[in-house]
Design a protein around this motif. Structure first.
Motif: not given
Ligand SMILES: [Mg+2]
Ligand SMILES: Nc1ncnc2c1ncn2[C@@H]1O[C@H](COP(=O)(O)OP(=O)(O)OP(=O)(O)O)[C@@H](O)[C@H]1O
Lengths: 268, 255
Positions: B54, B166-167
């Motif tokens: 991240t 991000d995911e």
């Molecule tokens: Mg993360």
């Protein structure tokens, strides 16, 4: 794929009223029962009608008061006092709250003094306001304003501070500047919290209105409550109290309606 | 799309380092990371929790500043957020008081495009993610997968050269996730964007990426790059795909 066809239709149990009626009864049934008990206890003589007049006598007094114009003046002056104070409290409370919620230094500097003011009962300060502002309209409006300010102010600060950081960051990642973040994220996100404050403030305004009008006033609904009691016009006294309750309900209803219009997205 | 999509959207990391202060101690997260990402490439970033995925993505987005080193986009060092990048987060991050259409148009409006024009462009991308019937819906009326697709449409609407994710599918159920992986592949191919995707799902990484960057939490082990040399469209049950997955799992010491 849907499972709709598996849903069994809800069948109405025989003997029970239709859903809208039932909903109405379950919501207002107790109010009606209370009013009925009131009426009956007066007419059947459980309680002396001199102390608790039956509803029809109260409504009669209310009607006479309004038709003759005597109560109309009181309503007008009371609305003016509460309205002015509430308006001023909102006009100061919301912008100040937005500012304090946004800017840490402003909040740090103002918070202690606000806590001090807030914890001091407005009623205790009323004599001070009378000394400073005289016994006229100004001190009355001011004491209502004082007490009315804090719910809106604190709710607004709280609303701004609990705005989701992630939403702000999202806006920033699209290039939103401070002002845009404020206008498009912080402000709309705070609206529900602000409304909670406004409704509390409206209630407070009416509460303080009565208190202020009971001291050194010769007009207003609060004055009528005291005056009617003093003159032993008990139905009129209850009529004035009823009027107050109605005013409170109406103010709340207006705010709820406004809230529904402004934040359809957040309600049920 | 525009003629130069193929050449725009290059990302270069140059000796990127970032540490956070944790209880008064510096905690190095990224150390001297250099990497070239081709325009239009799809790069997946994987690694154990807390390894800095991240953080790296936020550096690329311009939401965080590197301690040293640079991020270059099309040869120019970035300064903060930029219009050539858009971020898609794990949560949809929709504004609950705006409809789907208004949410998707939000990015453009913030960038100064008039409401009418912004909504016209938004409609196109709402259709692309299959939500044409939900333009007027509010976020609370959407399922998790639908909300996430709105977030994706919002990012696509600003026509970024680089999509940072991000995911994005991390919070979705298994079925929705598979559909969304297909959709992301399609969108990536159609829009010609550079896609940088953080994920903890190795299969997702292999399904979507041209290359996989494996980050590690261990200071001694540097980041590794793995080519995913599989034909598209990819088939999760195909032998090479399975072999690739096994290889990637071995990177993590799993079997
Ligand atoms: Mg993360
Ligand atoms: N703002 C911050 N302040 C202090 N430490 C931070 C901050 N952001 C991240 N960290 C630390 O940096 C390290 C990497 O965090 P990061 O969020 O990049 O991990 P991640 O790889 O995305 O993990 P996950 O897979 O769990 O999302 C963690 O040890 C975390 O504690």
């Amino acid at each position: 794929m849907t499972l709709q066809h598996l849903d069994t239709p809800v069948r109405r149990i025989r003997g029970l009223p239709a859903p809208p009626v039932r909903a109405f009864l379950s919501r207002y049934g107790l109010v009606f029962a209370f009013l009925a008990l009131w009426q009956v206890s007066g007419t059947l003589g459980w309680i002396s009608p001199a102390v608790l007049p039956p509803l029809d006598a109260i409504l009669g007094a209310l009607w006479t008061g309004i038709a003759s114009g005597a109560l109309v003046d009181d309503i007008a002056i009371s609305l003016q006092r509460a309205g002015l104070a509430f308006g001023a409290a909102v006009a100061l409370g919301i912008p100040l709250g937005l500012l304090m919620g946004q800017l840490r230094p402003v909040e740090c500097a103002l918070d202690p003094i606000l806590q001090l003011f807030r914890q001091t009962s407005a009623l205790a300060l009323y004599p001070v306001f009378i000394l400073l502002l005289g016994l006229g309209e100004t001190s009355k409006v001011f004491v209502i304003f004082w007490a009315t300010l804090f719910p809106t102010l604190l709710a607004t600060i709280g609303g701004v501070k609990q705005v989701d950081r992630k939403l702000i960051e999202m806006a920033e990642s699209y290039g939103a500047g401070r002002l845009q973040v404020f206008r498009r994220v912080v402000l709309p996100a705070s609206v529900p919290a602000i409304f909670v404050g406004l409704r509390l403030s409206a209630t407070t305004a009416l509460l303080l209105l009565i208190a202020a009008e009971m001291i050194g006033a010769n007009k207003g609904i609060g004055f009528q409550v005291m005056n009617a009691q003093y003159n032993f016009q008990i139905p009129l006294m209850f009529a004035a109290i009823l009027l107050m309750a109605g005013l409170g309900l109406a103010a709340n209803a207006v705010l709820v309606l406004l809230q529904r219009r402004l934040c359809r997205w957040s309600l049920d | 799309m525009t003629a130069d999509t193929d050449t725009r959207g290059q990302v270069a990391l140059r000796h990127l380092s970032k540490a956070f202060m944790l209880n008064g101690q510096p905690l190095p997260v990224l150390r001297n990371l250099s990497l070239d990402i081709r325009a239009g490439e799809s790069l997946a970033i994987v690694g154990p929790s807390g390894c800095g995925k991240t953080t790296l993505l936020r550096l690329l987005a311009g939401l965080e500043q590197a301690d040293s080193g640079q991020v270059l986009i099309d040869g120019r060092p970035i300064r903060g957020v930029g219009t050539e990048r858009a971020v898609i987060y794990q949560e949809p991050r929709l504004l609950p008081w705006l409809t789907v259409l208004e949410n998707v148009a939000f990015g453009l409006e913030v960038r100064g495009i008039g409401r009418g024009a912004a909504q016209d462009r938004a409609r196109h991308h709402i259709r692309l993610v299959g939500l044409a019937d939900f333009e007027g819906a509010y976020p609370r009326q959407l399922s998790g997968g639908m909300a996430q697709r709105v977030g994706i449409a919002r990012a696509l609407t600003v026509q970024p050269e680089i999509l940072l994710l991000d995911e994005p599918l991390g919070a979705l159920d298994a079925m929705t996730k598979l559909t969304m992986q297909e959709e992301l592949t399609r969108i990536w191919a159609e829009e010609g964007v550079t896609m940088i995707l953080v994920t903890h799902d190795l299969e997702e990484a292999i399904f979507l990426a041209d290359r996989v960057l494996v980050l590690s939490r261990d200071q001694g082990v540097g980041p590794r790059l793995i080519d995913v040399d599989l034909p598209r469209p990819r088939d999760r049950s195909q032998q090479d795909f399975v072999a690739m997955r096994r290889q990637l799992m071995a990177e993590f010491g799993l079997h």
